[in-house]
Design a protein around this motif. Structure first.
Motif, short mmCIF file in Angstrom:
data_model
loop_
_atom_site.label_atom_id
_atom_site.label_comp_id
_atom_site.label_asym_id
_atom_site.label_seq_id
_atom_site.Cartn_x
_atom_site.Cartn_y
_atom_site.Cartn_z
N ASP A 40 -19.17 144.55 34.85
CA ASP A 40 -17.96 145.06 34.20
C ASP A 40 -17.79 144.52 32.78
O ASP A 40 -16.83 144.88 32.10
N TYR A 41 -18.68 143.65 32.36
CA TYR A 41 -18.55 143.00 31.06
C TYR A 41 -19.76 143.32 30.19
O TYR A 41 -20.90 143.30 30.66
N ASP A 63 -18.17 141.07 21.82
CA ASP A 63 -18.39 141.60 23.17
C ASP A 63 -17.40 140.96 24.13
O ASP A 63 -16.41 140.37 23.70
N ASP A 64 -17.66 141.06 25.41
CA ASP A 64 -16.72 140.56 26.43
C ASP A 64 -16.98 139.13 26.88
O ASP A 64 -16.32 138.63 27.78
N SER A 67 -14.01 136.64 27.13
CA SER A 67 -13.04 136.87 28.21
C SER A 67 -13.54 136.23 29.51
O SER A 67 -12.73 135.73 30.29
N LEU A 68 -14.85 136.21 29.73
CA LEU A 68 -15.39 135.52 30.91
C LEU A 68 -15.29 134.00 30.74
O LEU A 68 -15.05 133.29 31.72
#
Length: 180
Positions: A40-41, A63-64, A67-68
């Motif tokens: 999902d990332y 990028d993501d 958030s992780l």
């Protein structure tokens, strides 16, 4: 207390995802549980520029990944659930691990997660050899070690082709979760 249960596979509905769901169910009475799927990332590959060795941060990407990182920071407990892709963690999860170099405790300066986190490793594979499961666990525990996350417990399952094969191990998973 917060628990992060991460599906290290990009597959959102397979046996590893089912393991994440079972773990989350078991933990929800004692923890605030967040589930995450690596698929999902969007996480770009580390470029090996080594700038982070001097700055303790990676600012090369939009990028993501961050958030992780925030999910790891919020968690008191991290449970990494990984399938075997050619005798190691899936490439998407390995790319995620590689991006943590700014937090690696082998150089200064380095960023740091809050202390006291506990890490758990849960792995599965389709073949019958437990030695391959041990290889995956080593990858995850090596990652935890460099982030100063205490590797607390581990479990591996073999001959898991699909969700139904995993469900045969439900009582073992539940027993493992009582130790988290």
């Amino acid at each position: 207390m917060n628990a992060l249960v991460i599906n290290c596979s990009p597959v959102k509905n397979g046996a590893t995802a089912e393991m994440v769901n079972l773990v989350a169910q078991c933990l929800q009475e004692r923890y605030s549980v967040k589930k995450a799927c690596i698929g999902d990332y969007k996480v770009e590959f580390c470029k090996g520029c080594r700038t982070c060795h001097n700055t303790a941060e990676c600012s090369s990407f939009n990028d993501d990944f961050k958030s992780l990182v925030l999910e790891f920071e919020k968690a008191d407990v991290i449970v990494s659930c990984a399938p075997s892709y050619w005798a190691d963690v899936p490439g998407q999860y390995k790319a995620f691990i590689d991006r943590w170099t700014p937090w690696c405790n082998t150089h200064e300066p380095h960023a740091k997660l809050s202390s006291g986190k506990k890490g758990y490793s849960m792995v599965l594979r389709t073949g019958p050899n437990m030695k391959e499961c041990e290889r995956l666990i080593q990858t995850i525990e090596h990652f935890y070690g460099h982030l100063e996350i205490e590797s607390t417990d581990r479990i591996g399952f073999t001959s898991v082709e699909n969700k139904n094969d995993l469900l045969a191990h439900k009582s073992e998973i539940e027993a493992f979760c009582t130790r988290i």
